[in-house]
Design a protein around this motif. Structure first.
Motif, PDB file in Angstrom:
ATOM      1  N   ARG A   1      -4.077   1.823   2.677  1.00  0.00           N
ATOM      2  CA  ARG A   1      -3.088   2.754   3.230  1.00  0.00           C
ATOM      3  C   ARG A   1      -1.681   2.198   3.034  1.00  0.00           C
ATOM      4  NH1 ARG A   1      -3.239   3.434   8.639  1.00  0.00           N
ATOM      5  NH2 ARG A   1      -4.840   1.894   8.887  1.00  0.00           N
ATOM      6  N   THR A   2      -1.534   0.887   3.174  1.00  0.00           N
ATOM      7  CA  THR A   2      -0.227   0.258   2.979  1.00  0.00           C
ATOM      8  C   THR A   2       0.304   0.568   1.591  1.00  0.00           C
ATOM      9  OG1 THR A   2      -0.826  -1.520   4.494  1.00  0.00           O
ATOM     10  CG2 THR A   2       1.000  -1.942   2.987  1.00  0.00           C
ATOM     11  N   ALA A   3      -0.533   0.403   0.580  1.00  0.00           N
ATOM     12  CA  ALA A   3      -0.120   0.680  -0.803  1.00  0.00           C
ATOM     13  C   ALA A   3       0.119   2.166  -1.022  1.00  0.00           C
ATOM     14  CB  ALA A   3      -1.183   0.163  -1.776  1.00  0.00           C
ATOM     15  N   ALA A   4      -0.726   3.006  -0.415  1.00  0.00           N
ATOM     16  CA  ALA A   4      -0.563   4.453  -0.569  1.00  0.00           C
ATOM     17  C   ALA A   4       0.772   4.909   0.017  1.00  0.00           C
ATOM     18  CB  ALA A   4      -1.729   5.189   0.089  1.00  0.00           C
ATOM     19  N   PHE A   5       1.118   4.439   1.212  1.00  0.00           N
ATOM     20  CA  PHE A   5       2.395   4.813   1.827  1.00  0.00           C
ATOM     21  C   PHE A   5       3.569   4.223   1.053  1.00  0.00           C
ATOM     22  CE2 PHE A   5      -0.128   6.272   5.363  1.00  0.00           C
ATOM     23  CZ  PHE A   5       0.630   7.307   5.888  1.00  0.00           C
ATOM     24  N   ALA A   6       3.382   3.039   0.483  1.00  0.00           N
ATOM     25  CA  ALA A   6       4.449   2.406  -0.299  1.00  0.00           C
ATOM     26  C   ALA A   6       4.837   3.270  -1.502  1.00  0.00           C
ATOM     27  CB  ALA A   6       4.022   1.020  -0.756  1.00  0.00           C
ATOM     28  N   ARG A   7       3.905   4.050  -2.030  1.00  0.00           N
ATOM     29  CA  ARG A   7       4.228   4.955  -3.149  1.00  0.00           C
ATOM     30  C   ARG A   7       5.286   5.982  -2.760  1.00  0.00           C
ATOM     31  NH1 ARG A   7       0.368   5.473  -7.299  1.00  0.00           N
ATOM     32  NH2 ARG A   7       1.895   6.884  -8.197  1.00  0.00           N
ATOM     33  N   TYR A   8       5.408   6.253  -1.443  1.00  0.00           N
ATOM     34  CA  TYR A   8       6.439   7.172  -0.938  1.00  0.00           C
ATOM     35  C   TYR A   8       7.625   6.407  -0.346  1.00  0.00           C
ATOM     36  CZ  TYR A   8       2.671  10.596  -1.305  1.00  0.00           C
ATOM     37  OH  TYR A   8       1.657  11.395  -1.772  1.00  0.00           O
ATOM     38  N   ARG A   9       7.673   5.103  -0.613  1.00  0.00           N
ATOM     39  CA  ARG A   9       8.726   4.227  -0.101  1.00  0.00           C
ATOM     40  C   ARG A   9       8.726   4.166   1.432  1.00  0.00           C
ATOM     41  NH1 ARG A   9      10.675   6.953  -4.527  1.00  0.00           N
ATOM     42  NH2 ARG A   9      11.282   5.635  -6.260  1.00  0.00           N
ATOM     43  N   ILE A  10       7.518   4.149   1.981  1.00  0.00           N
ATOM     44  CA  ILE A  10       7.348   4.076   3.432  1.00  0.00           C
ATOM     45  C   ILE A  10       6.574   2.817   3.781  1.00  0.00           C
ATOM     46  CG2 ILE A  10       6.226   5.152   5.431  1.00  0.00           C
ATOM     47  CD1 ILE A  10       6.801   7.856   4.090  1.00  0.00           C
ATOM     48  N   ARG A  11       7.099   2.085   4.748  1.00  0.00           N
ATOM     49  CA  ARG A  11       6.417   0.900   5.248  1.00  0.00           C
ATOM     50  C   ARG A  11       5.858   1.245   6.631  1.00  0.00           C
ATOM     51  NH1 ARG A  11       8.991  -4.871   6.805  1.00  0.00           N
ATOM     52  NH2 ARG A  11       7.004  -5.915   7.122  1.00  0.00           N
ATOM     53  N   LEU A  12       4.548   1.145   6.780  1.00  0.00           N
ATOM     54  CA  LEU A  12       3.914   1.450   8.064  1.00  0.00           C
ATOM     55  C   LEU A  12       4.345   0.452   9.123  1.00  0.00           C
ATOM     56  CD1 LEU A  12       0.295   2.343   6.922  1.00  0.00           C
ATOM     57  CD2 LEU A  12       2.088   3.914   7.659  1.00  0.00           C
ATOM     58  N   ARG A  13       4.546   0.944  10.339  1.00  0.00           N
ATOM     59  CA  ARG A  13       4.961   0.078  11.451  1.00  0.00           C
ATOM     60  C   ARG A  13       3.845  -0.872  11.853  1.00  0.00           C
ATOM     61  NH1 ARG A  13       7.794   3.275  16.077  1.00  0.00           N
ATOM     62  NH2 ARG A  13       8.318   1.156  16.646  1.00  0.00           N
ATOM     63  N   ASN A  14       2.608  -0.432  11.728  1.00  0.00           N
ATOM     64  CA  ASN A  14       1.452  -1.265  12.061  1.00  0.00           C
ATOM     65  C   ASN A  14       0.348  -0.864  11.089  1.00  0.00           C
ATOM     66  OD1 ASN A  14      -1.042  -2.165  13.111  1.00  0.00           O
ATOM     67  ND2 ASN A  14      -0.186  -2.270  15.167  1.00  0.00           N
ATOM     68  N   VAL A  15       0.017  -1.724  10.170  1.00  0.00           N
ATOM     69  CA  VAL A  15      -0.932  -1.369   9.112  1.00  0.00           C
ATOM     70  C   VAL A  15      -2.360  -1.180   9.618  1.00  0.00           C
ATOM     71  CG1 VAL A  15       0.443  -2.437   7.306  1.00  0.00           C
ATOM     72  CG2 VAL A  15      -1.332  -3.780   8.437  1.00  0.00           C
ATOM     73  N   MET A  16      -2.645  -1.667  10.814  1.00  0.00           N
ATOM     74  CA  MET A  16      -4.010  -1.562  11.321  1.00  0.00           C
ATOM     75  C   MET A  16      -4.323  -0.186  11.905  1.00  0.00           C
ATOM     76  SD  MET A  16      -5.309  -4.351  10.473  1.00  0.00           S
ATOM     77  CE  MET A  16      -6.864  -4.252  11.309  1.00  0.00           C
ATOM     78  N   ASN A  17      -3.323   0.476  12.486  1.00  0.00           N
ATOM     79  CA  ASN A  17      -3.675   1.715  13.178  1.00  0.00           C
ATOM     80  C   ASN A  17      -2.636   2.829  13.086  1.00  0.00           C
ATOM     81  OD1 ASN A  17      -1.681   0.815  14.863  1.00  0.00           O
ATOM     82  ND2 ASN A  17      -2.950   0.682  16.685  1.00  0.00           N
ATOM     83  N   ARG A  18      -1.771   2.804  12.120  1.00  0.00           N
ATOM     84  CA  ARG A  18      -0.808   3.894  11.978  1.00  0.00           C
ATOM     85  C   ARG A  18      -1.271   4.831  10.868  1.00  0.00           C
ATOM     86  NH1 ARG A  18       0.763   1.561  16.149  1.00  0.00           N
ATOM     87  NH2 ARG A  18       2.895   1.746  16.867  1.00  0.00           N
ATOM     88  N   TRP A  19      -1.062   6.122  11.096  1.00  0.00           N
ATOM     89  CA  TRP A  19      -1.535   7.144  10.166  1.00  0.00           C
ATOM     90  C   TRP A  19      -0.410   8.022   9.644  1.00  0.00           C
ATOM     91  CZ3 TRP A  19      -6.318   6.554   8.431  1.00  0.00           C
ATOM     92  CH2 TRP A  19      -7.148   5.702   9.165  1.00  0.00           C
ATOM     93  N   SER A  20       0.830   7.616   9.932  1.00  0.00           N
ATOM     94  CA  SER A  20       1.988   8.360   9.443  1.00  0.00           C
ATOM     95  C   SER A  20       3.168   7.409   9.385  1.00  0.00           C
ATOM     96  CB  SER A  20       2.300   9.536  10.383  1.00  0.00           C
ATOM     97  OG  SER A  20       2.603   9.071  11.685  1.00  0.00           O
ATOM     98  N   GLY A  21       4.194   7.833   8.648  1.00  0.00           N
ATOM     99  CA  GLY A  21       5.379   6.996   8.540  1.00  0.00           C
ATOM    100  C   GLY A  21       6.564   7.772   8.019  1.00  0.00           C
ATOM    101  N   VAL A  22       7.724   7.138   8.115  1.00  0.00           N
ATOM    102  CA  VAL A  22       8.983   7.726   7.671  1.00  0.00           C
ATOM    103  C   VAL A  22       9.695   6.694   6.813  1.00  0.00           C
ATOM    104  CG1 VAL A  22      11.183   8.692   8.434  1.00  0.00           C
ATOM    105  CG2 VAL A  22       9.134   9.061   9.805  1.00  0.00           C
ATOM    106  N   SER A  23      10.316   7.153   5.734  1.00  0.00           N
ATOM    107  CA  SER A  23      11.065   6.239   4.873  1.00  0.00           C
ATOM    108  C   SER A  23      12.258   5.672   5.640  1.00  0.00           C
ATOM    109  CB  SER A  23      11.538   6.967   3.611  1.00  0.00           C
ATOM    110  OG  SER A  23      12.406   8.033   3.947  1.00  0.00           O
TER     111      SER A  23
END
Length: 134
Positions: free
Chosen positions: A3-25
């Protein structure tokens, strides 16, 4: 893919890689959410993701943040959200077997109730400016 790599494709860093399912650039211009592949409805190009009941989701910081991110998309991004698709194991539905960004699946929030924790997303055709550079 993680998920970390998938979100990184949108230039988004997850706040908590263990349990976050959304993010904002970092600049607030892109919201991305994780959606289960088996819950999409409709044909390609006109898909719908309708969550009229999220009571089976654990009431957690991650759930509240997910709905806050949808609200942010409505308020600041014309309702547009980018998608990270999660594929579940048919033998163990709570177990993820694949995760990937879907740059050609752009959704718009068309209904959102943050009190009842319900939402409806409808696919929009991506314009050139919405598709991130690889």
């Amino acid at each position: 893919m993680t998920r970390t790599a998938a979100f990184a494709r949108y230039r988004i860093r997850l706040r908590n890689v263990m349990n976050r399912w959304s993010g904002v650039s970092a600049d607030g211009s892109t919201v991305a959410v994780t959606l289960w592949r088996h819950e999409f409805g409709g044909p390609a190009g006109a898909m719908v993701y309708d969550k009229a009941d999220s009571s089976n989701w654990k009431n957690s910081v991650a759930k509240r943040e997910f709905f806050a991110h949808l609200q942010l998309a409505v308020d600041h991004c014309d309702g547009i959200v980018r998608v990270v698709v999660v594929v579940c194991d048919p033998a163990a539905p709570s177990r993820t077997i694949d995760c990937y960004p879907a740059p050609n699946v752009v959704m718009r929030v068309v209904a959102l109730d943050t009190i009842r924790s319900t939402f409806r997303l409808e696919q929009v055709l991506p314009s050139a400016e919405l598709v991130p550079a690889a």
